[in-house]
Design a protein around this motif. Sequence first.
Motif, PDB file in Angstrom:
ATOM      1  N   ASP A 115       0.967  -1.137   0.020  1.00  0.00           N
ATOM      2  CA  ASP A 115       0.014  -0.058   0.017  1.00  0.00           C
ATOM      3  C   ASP A 115       0.802   1.285  -0.091  1.00  0.00           C
ATOM      4  O   ASP A 115       0.661   2.161  -0.789  1.00  0.00           O
ATOM      5  N   TYR A 116       1.875   1.471   0.799  1.00  0.00           N
ATOM      6  CA  TYR A 116       2.843   2.555   0.948  1.00  0.00           C
ATOM      7  C   TYR A 116       3.340   2.559  -0.430  1.00  0.00           C
ATOM      8  O   TYR A 116       3.849   3.648  -1.177  1.00  0.00           O
ATOM      9  N   GLU A 117       3.835   1.417  -1.166  1.00  0.00           N
ATOM     10  CA  GLU A 117       4.581   1.773  -2.477  1.00  0.00           C
ATOM     11  C   GLU A 117       3.613   2.324  -3.586  1.00  0.00           C
ATOM     12  O   GLU A 117       4.293   3.123  -4.270  1.00  0.00           O
ATOM     13  N   GLN A 118       2.357   1.842  -3.135  1.00  0.00           N
ATOM     14  CA  GLN A 118       1.372   2.618  -4.212  1.00  0.00           C
ATOM     15  C   GLN A 118       1.268   4.094  -3.923  1.00  0.00           C
ATOM     16  O   GLN A 118       1.211   4.958  -4.711  1.00  0.00           O
ATOM     17  N   ILE A 119       1.237   4.335  -2.681  1.00  0.00           N
ATOM     18  CA  ILE A 119       1.163   5.745  -2.152  1.00  0.00           C
ATOM     19  C   ILE A 119       2.415   6.342  -2.730  1.00  0.00           C
ATOM     20  O   ILE A 119       2.379   7.711  -3.268  1.00  0.00           O
ATOM     21  N   HIS A 120       3.521   5.957  -2.239  1.00  0.00           N
ATOM     22  CA  HIS A 120       4.885   6.677  -2.782  1.00  0.00           C
ATOM     23  C   HIS A 120       4.864   6.770  -4.206  1.00  0.00           C
ATOM     24  O   HIS A 120       5.183   7.981  -4.639  1.00  0.00           O
ATOM     25  N   ARG A 121       4.392   5.882  -5.100  1.00  0.00           N
ATOM     26  CA  ARG A 121       4.286   6.115  -6.555  1.00  0.00           C
ATOM     27  C   ARG A 121       3.363   7.103  -7.026  1.00  0.00           C
ATOM     28  O   ARG A 121       3.318   7.858  -7.873  1.00  0.00           O
ATOM     29  N   ASN A 122       2.053   6.893  -6.597  1.00  0.00           N
ATOM     30  CA  ASN A 122       1.056   7.593  -7.049  1.00  0.00           C
ATOM     31  C   ASN A 122       0.649   8.886  -6.575  1.00  0.00           C
ATOM     32  O   ASN A 122      -0.141   9.850  -7.153  1.00  0.00           O
ATOM     33  N   ALA A 123       1.055   9.242  -5.220  1.00  0.00           N
ATOM     34  CA  ALA A 123       0.637  10.257  -4.671  1.00  0.00           C
ATOM     35  C   ALA A 123       2.002  11.271  -4.296  1.00  0.00           C
ATOM     36  O   ALA A 123       1.951  12.424  -4.733  1.00  0.00           O
ATOM     37  N   LEU A 124       2.880  10.505  -3.517  1.00  0.00           N
ATOM     38  CA  LEU A 124       4.076  11.517  -3.145  1.00  0.00           C
ATOM     39  C   LEU A 124       5.077  11.841  -4.338  1.00  0.00           C
ATOM     40  O   LEU A 124       5.258  13.192  -4.431  1.00  0.00           O
ATOM     41  N   SER A 125       5.126  10.962  -5.128  1.00  0.00           N
ATOM     42  CA  SER A 125       6.256  11.303  -6.107  1.00  0.00           C
ATOM     43  C   SER A 125       5.691  12.031  -7.294  1.00  0.00           C
ATOM     44  O   SER A 125       6.377  12.835  -7.921  1.00  0.00           O
ATOM     45  N   ARG A 126       4.560  12.341  -7.103  1.00  0.00           N
ATOM     46  CA  ARG A 126       3.522  13.157  -8.163  1.00  0.00           C
ATOM     47  C   ARG A 126       3.355  14.548  -7.390  1.00  0.00           C
ATOM     48  O   ARG A 126       2.921  15.443  -8.104  1.00  0.00           O
ATOM     49  N   LEU A 127       3.667  14.849  -6.344  1.00  0.00           N
ATOM     50  CA  LEU A 127       3.535  16.119  -5.785  1.00  0.00           C
ATOM     51  C   LEU A 127       4.555  16.881  -6.594  1.00  0.00           C
ATOM     52  O   LEU A 127       5.571  16.480  -7.020  1.00  0.00           O
ATOM     53  N   PRO A 128       4.101  18.125  -6.944  1.00  0.00           N
ATOM     54  CA  PRO A 128       4.955  18.986  -7.785  1.00  0.00           C
ATOM     55  C   PRO A 128       6.366  19.715  -7.065  1.00  0.00           C
ATOM     56  O   PRO A 128       6.169  19.991  -6.098  1.00  0.00           O
ATOM     57  N   GLY A 129       7.308  19.634  -8.064  1.00  0.00           N
ATOM     58  CA  GLY A 129       8.388  20.225  -7.434  1.00  0.00           C
ATOM     59  C   GLY A 129       9.618  19.262  -6.775  1.00  0.00           C
ATOM     60  O   GLY A 129      10.427  19.579  -6.168  1.00  0.00           O
TER      61      GLY A 129
END
Lengths: 153, 153
Positions: A115-129
């Motif tokens: 679940d964290y891997e998914q959050i890491h890929r889809n939410a966190l790493s897509r944060l701008p900047g």
Amino acid sequence: MDRIDVKILSYLQEDCRMPISTLADKVGLSTSACHRRIKLLESGGQISGYVARLDAKALGYSIEIFVEITLHSQSEDTLEQFERAVQKAPEISECHLMAGQADYLLRVVAKNVADYEQIHRNALSRLPGVAHMQSSFSLRTVRPWAGVPVIQS
Amino acid sequence: MDRIDVKILSYLQEDCRMPISTLADKVGLSTSACHRRIKLLESGGQISGYVARLDAKALGYSIEIFVEITLHSQSEDTLEQFERAVQKAPEISECHLMAGQADYLLRVVAKNVADYEQIHRNALSRLPGVAHMQSSFSLRTVRPWAGVPVIQS
DNA sequence: ATTAAATTCGAATAATATCCGAATACGACC
DNA sequence: GGTCGTATTCGGATATTATTCGAATTTAAT
């Protein structure tokens, strides 16, 4: 803010659903006097709200991660954009702008590593900047949030 | 845990002193049915308590610090001693055992920098087994603890 | 000591939580 | 689809708790 207010805050920080009459006994006041003080602490902003504490584990969130984030630039525009995105991401439980090496510290809870891997890929790493992210996993909560250390002032 | 329970938890996580009748309306149940579900969530451990949120700033705590701590050794004995000391230190608001470079992550609030210096010297550096400490200051809370992200399961 | 303001207390009232029986919805099994 | 047993719901009755208010007391300043 005398020593009675401090006691009241301290008890309410542990349990805010105890009857005022019970709290009044603990701090040595009548119910009405205690009630009056609580209302003053609420309107004075010392008490900002009353919330239920949910047990993350019981709800299936077995892991907790602190994520240090470094941005490409520290321009006001970059920060603003980043923060706006953070506010909209329900996966992020908490966010601080930091002094020191990293720019931001995020806190995330996840159901499991996948679940964290998914959050890491889809939410966190897509944060701008975002230029760099470093995740630190909490193995065990030694001492859960114990509240502000209310001491007589 | 159906979608109604999720709604209940979500509302209570924001405001746990709203009348049950109000909450019942929001989630589309009668007061007694809602009451029953809340009691089940309490006894089932999903709700671990009800606490007042205090405003750190309003109480004179203007700074917040995350402290990464490395111990001399990771022997069970060293960890145990350290954790016991942490439990007794009211200056420490939160403590996690971590995976990765640092062994522990502490969270501390202080009235000002001088106050933190004092805590650093008299409380933190005297914790048993500490080899290295690194303090990171929060400049601003972008998003305060928003609770566990309750989602339908 | 005297006064004025703030705080307290105790009792009355209003609001809310809790309990309980009856009615309804739900699921498993035939 | 029908039947039974179980779980959940609803609505009203009762118990608890919150809130209000006037009078008494304390506090602090002069």
